[in-house]
Design an enzyme around this catalytic site. Structure first.
Site: not given
Ligand code: DX5
Ligand code: ZN
Length: 220
Positions: A8, A33, A35, A37, A66, A68, A137, A176
């Protein structure tokens, strides 16, 4: 199927994400990956389609996006146009999950369904025919660097059993959050075959070593 590693970029340096994507590619990542948000579905704000489009030329690896975000139906086409290969939406972000997943498939992208730690595995039952990926998750979404939630292991196992009974052998089972070699081994044992990792990979002595340490859990 071999276990795939999807680092990620959330844990990377946001002032040089292009280089990060290049470095992860060279270090042996299987997917990137990303993220996304929106500050509503999760209490954090990251990047959108413009940044994803800017990153696209830096690798030929699949972009595992991903989302969110609330109401993904409003912007899903923009993410696809930006270069997303897999578009994963959270079950709670849309009133019409089946329509949402169908919309992703109609765009020609791969469709993923993300389940929060408290979201039941049965969410996939009536949409499994549209899925290319289920994302379990293993932390509550929003931030990197959180601790793995052990109760999610049983859900991973249940989903693997569902996939077997549905005959969905091509569907990826991704985890994840809080992934380090120890938790990765537990997830793989429970049936996961894609490991997302942010902080672990970026804190390792090199990206290559971090990725290899996670690839090594296949053997257990
Ligand atoms: C959290 C994200 C993850 C995050 C994981 O909301 O979806 O992808 O980057 O980070 P680590 O591996 O540090 O838990
Ligand atoms: Zn993620």
């Amino acid at each position: 199927m071999n276990t795939m590693i999807a680092p990620s970029i959330l844990s990377g340096d946001f002032s040089k994400l292009g280089k990060t994507v290049e470095d992860l590619t060279r270090a042996g990542a299987d997917m990137i990956h990303i993220d996304v948000m929106d500050g509503h579905f999760v209490p954090n704000l990251t990047i959108g389609p413009a940044v994803i489009a800017a990153l696209r030329p830096y690798t030929t690896l699949p972009f595992d996006v991903h989302l969110m975000i609330e109401q993904p139906e409003l912007s899903i086409a923009d993410y696809h146009k930006a270069g997303a290969d897999i578009l994963t939406v959270h079950a709670e972000t849309t009133h019409h999950l089946q329509r949402m997943l169908k919309q992703i498939k109609d765009l020609g992208a791969k469709a993923g369904l993300a389940l929060n730690p408290a979201t039941p595995p049965d969410m996939m039952d009536y949409v499994h025919d549209l899925l290319d990926l289920v994302l379990v998750m293993t932390v509550n979404p929003g931030f990197g660097g959180q601790a793995f939630i052990p109760s999610t292991l049983h859900k991973i196992h249940t989903i693997r059993e569902k996939m077997n009974s549905f005959g969905d052998h091509h569907v990826l089972l991704e985890v994840d959050g809080g992934i380090v070699p120890e938790t990765a081994a537990l997830c793989v044992q429970a049936g996961a075959n894609v490991l997302v990792a942010g902080s672990y990979v970026f804190r390792a002595s090199s990206l290559e070593e971090g990725i290899q340490a996670l690839q090594g859990v296949q053997a257990h």
